[in-house]
Scaffold this motif. Structure first.
Motif, PDB file in Angstrom:
ATOM      1  N   GLU A 176      52.516  65.018   4.685  1.00  0.00           N
ATOM      2  CA  GLU A 176      51.728  66.172   5.102  1.00  0.00           C
ATOM      3  C   GLU A 176      52.035  66.427   6.560  1.00  0.00           C
ATOM      4  O   GLU A 176      51.904  65.522   7.391  1.00  0.00           O
ATOM      5  N   GLU A 186      41.850  81.688   1.096  1.00  0.00           N
ATOM      6  CA  GLU A 186      43.052  80.895   1.425  1.00  0.00           C
ATOM      7  C   GLU A 186      42.670  79.524   1.981  1.00  0.00           C
ATOM      8  O   GLU A 186      43.283  78.511   1.628  1.00  0.00           O
ATOM      9  N   GLU A 222      43.492  75.895   0.287  1.00  0.00           N
ATOM     10  CA  GLU A 222      44.201  74.870   1.057  1.00  0.00           C
ATOM     11  C   GLU A 222      43.456  73.535   1.016  1.00  0.00           C
ATOM     12  O   GLU A 222      44.060  72.466   0.958  1.00  0.00           O
ATOM     13  N   GLU A 255      50.885  85.481  -2.729  1.00  0.00           N
ATOM     14  CA  GLU A 255      50.482  84.754  -1.517  1.00  0.00           C
ATOM     15  C   GLU A 255      49.324  83.795  -1.788  1.00  0.00           C
ATOM     16  O   GLU A 255      49.218  82.752  -1.153  1.00  0.00           O
ATOM     17  N   ASP A 269      51.193  80.822  -4.610  1.00  0.00           N
ATOM     18  CA  ASP A 269      52.341  79.995  -4.214  1.00  0.00           C
ATOM     19  C   ASP A 269      51.982  78.734  -3.422  1.00  0.00           C
ATOM     20  O   ASP A 269      52.490  77.657  -3.724  1.00  0.00           O
ATOM     21  N   PRO A 270      51.105  78.816  -2.403  1.00  0.00           N
ATOM     22  CA  PRO A 270      50.825  77.602  -1.619  1.00  0.00           C
ATOM     23  C   PRO A 270      50.154  76.482  -2.433  1.00  0.00           C
ATOM     24  O   PRO A 270      50.173  75.328  -2.028  1.00  0.00           O
ATOM     25  N   THR A 271      49.578  76.810  -3.587  1.00  0.00           N
ATOM     26  CA  THR A 271      48.906  75.793  -4.401  1.00  0.00           C
ATOM     27  C   THR A 271      49.872  75.092  -5.364  1.00  0.00           C
ATOM     28  O   THR A 271      49.475  74.192  -6.096  1.00  0.00           O
TER      29      THR A 271
END
Length: 198
Positions: A24, A153, A157, A183, A186-188
């Motif tokens: 991380e 978001e 996160e 958006e 995708d980050p997940t």
């Protein structure tokens, strides 16, 4: 939650804990929990029932039922309907018929609280270890959330759930809505999919 595939997109099973390293922000992390193989899924299925989804609703219901029918009875499914309010239709149900009946009850009206339902889904899934995912059928246009995009978001996160956005209605053709759904997902580690084909 991870899946491992080889160069030919075939899943690789049976990897030991020692095969994984987690970082991380460039810093190695300790793996505190490791499970492999057939772990039941804890899923939140959220369906946009706002007025803007009226024309898409018959196809969305059909797609939802087909998806729910493919899950195992071991998988726990919470079904949410949302417009400017969030309706819990089932909570952690393992009964396939109850899941399908919940989808049948959906009817479109009102505005869209997309960000609120994403936060609610993350809260429902909680922090317990295991496979957690949220699948949202929506056109992607938020019109009634109390929370902001930034709030959603941040919550994603902090969560370890995977988010899948299934663009329907105007989300099939409007690029800004598709961009927003991508958006969010995708980050997940999830994806945003845009298709009229069930």
């Amino acid at each position: 939650t991870v899946s491992v595939a080889d160069g030919k997109n075939k899943y690789i099973r049976g990897l030991p804990r020692s095969a994984f390293r987690v970082f991380e922000d460039g810093q190695p992390q300790t793996i505190t929990h490791f499970m492999s193989e057939d772990i039941p899924l804890d899923l939140v299925l959220a369906v946009d029932v706002s007025s803007s989804m009226r024309d898409a609703m018959p196809k969305v219901k059909e797609a939802d039922k087909e998806f729910l029918g493919a899950l195992t009875p071991r998988d726990q499914v919470s079904v949410l309907g949302f417009n400017d309010t969030i309706f819990t239709l089932t909570r952690k149900s393992t009964d396939p018929q109850q899941r399908l009946r919940a989808v049948d009850r959906l009817a479109p009206w009102g505005a869209t609280a997309l960000y609120d339902v994403i936060i609610a889904g993350a809260d429902m899934l909680g922090r317990a270890p295991g496979r957690k995912a949220m699948l949202v059928f929506s056109d992607g246009e938020d019109q009634g959330s109390h929370a902001s995009l930034a709030d959603a978001e941040r919550r994603l996160e902090a969560s370890d759930m995977t988010l899948y956005m299934i663009g329907q209605g105007r989300g099939l053709s409007l690029v800004p809505l598709q961009k927003l759904m991508t958006e969010l997902a995708d980050p997940t580690g999830g994806r945003a999919l845009f298709t009229d084909n069930i």
